[in-house]
Design a protein around this motif. Sequence first.
Motif, mmCIF file in Angstrom:
data_model
loop_
_atom_site.group_PDB
_atom_site.id
_atom_site.type_symbol
_atom_site.label_atom_id
_atom_site.label_comp_id
_atom_site.label_asym_id
_atom_site.label_seq_id
_atom_site.Cartn_x
_atom_site.Cartn_y
_atom_site.Cartn_z
ATOM 1 N N ILE A 59 35.656 17.470 68.953
ATOM 2 C CA ILE A 59 34.788 17.249 67.785
ATOM 3 C C ILE A 59 35.543 17.578 66.502
ATOM 4 C CG2 ILE A 59 32.736 18.081 66.568
ATOM 5 C CD1 ILE A 59 31.450 18.516 69.352
ATOM 6 N N TYR A 60 36.224 18.719 66.488
ATOM 7 C CA TYR A 60 36.985 19.121 65.305
ATOM 8 C C TYR A 60 38.065 18.097 64.967
ATOM 9 C CZ TYR A 60 34.929 23.847 65.459
ATOM 10 O OH TYR A 60 34.073 24.921 65.435
ATOM 11 N N ARG A 61 38.757 17.614 65.994
ATOM 12 C CA ARG A 61 39.841 16.649 65.774
ATOM 13 C C ARG A 61 39.310 15.351 65.173
ATOM 14 N NH1 ARG A 61 43.041 16.024 71.256
ATOM 15 N NH2 ARG A 61 44.369 14.727 69.961
ATOM 16 N N LYS A 62 38.181 14.905 65.685
ATOM 17 C CA LYS A 62 37.607 13.658 65.182
ATOM 18 C C LYS A 62 37.102 13.806 63.744
ATOM 19 C CE LYS A 62 36.252 11.641 69.620
ATOM 20 N NZ LYS A 62 35.145 11.122 70.453
ATOM 21 N N LEU A 63 36.557 14.966 63.437
ATOM 22 C CA LEU A 63 36.042 15.201 62.090
ATOM 23 C C LEU A 63 37.151 15.566 61.109
ATOM 24 C CD1 LEU A 63 32.764 17.255 62.802
ATOM 25 C CD2 LEU A 63 33.016 14.797 62.498
ATOM 26 N N LEU A 121 47.373 12.230 63.037
ATOM 27 C CA LEU A 121 46.303 11.363 62.567
ATOM 28 C C LEU A 121 44.995 12.116 62.704
ATOM 29 C CD1 LEU A 121 47.350 8.028 64.317
ATOM 30 C CD2 LEU A 121 47.907 8.793 61.999
ATOM 31 N N THR A 122 44.102 11.923 61.743
ATOM 32 C CA THR A 122 42.859 12.688 61.762
ATOM 33 C C THR A 122 41.723 11.875 61.156
ATOM 34 O OG1 THR A 122 41.881 14.833 61.170
ATOM 35 C CG2 THR A 122 43.236 13.742 59.494
ATOM 36 N N ALA A 123 40.522 12.390 61.271
ATOM 37 C CA ALA A 123 39.315 11.847 60.638
ATOM 38 C C ALA A 123 39.146 10.345 60.832
ATOM 39 C CB ALA A 123 39.329 12.172 59.141
ATOM 40 N N PRO A 124 39.078 9.875 62.073
ATOM 41 C CA PRO A 124 38.962 8.426 62.290
ATOM 42 C C PRO A 124 37.592 7.867 61.939
ATOM 43 C CG PRO A 124 38.736 9.590 64.358
ATOM 44 C CD PRO A 124 39.091 10.629 63.336
#
Length: 249
Positions: free
Chosen positions: A229-233, A58-61
């Motif tokens: 930060i990278y994972r959230k974006l 899962l990515t970009a929440p």
Amino acid sequence: MRTLETNDWILLNSIIYKIYTIENLNEMRKQFLEQMKMLIDFDSADFYLAAKDGDNKLTAPVFYNCDEDMSEAYDRIDYSRGILYSGKMLIYRETDIISDEVRVETEYYKRVYKPNNWHFSLQMVLARQKEFVGVVTFYRTIGKDNFEYDDIFILDLLKDHMAFRLYENKKNGSPLEEKLTVTEAVEMYGLTRREHTILKMLMNGMDHYQICDELTITDNTLKKHILNIYRKLGINNRVQMFKMIKEKE
């Protein structure tokens, strides 16, 4: 079964229209969660996309009323992992697949639900052409009643539209999406205060040594923050970060 009023149908039509016409995918998802609040009673929500690399991630929440650092939510609990990546479109209450007594004893409930004062959840798993494309989860706080089948009915009216939009975006990309400011990225992806500070420093061209010296942290700690930060974006490196974020507010 709930009888939809004229205003409900007007709002549903507005949501569907925005699903297809808001060019920026992140802004579309943000507005979707905000408008759903007028149709379904929930306290918080998150909206994740499927990773484009084909991995079950899962990515970009995008978050609604989630104050806690939600990076832990990338690793879903075992009993829902199979459902997420099955390639099937599903809308269900979490209590439909696991008893409440068992659920509250799981690590995931204790790690994610309890710190946020959540108890019940309603999940919309989005898929098209047998491919998982995203998942939306709505939460209710402790003390509230569980979601009802009327809520499932509302999501059922929207699921195909949203799945189609996400599928097309995943396959073709969104070249029309504009860059975000640092502030917009922080709000949209739920970055913590420390992550906000580090992202701003990175966008200002500061190197690791300068950031560590300024914040009095170790290089390993900084790397962990950058990875979050990278994972959230939903990105993998600094090049992608500069393509996504504006250098100036």
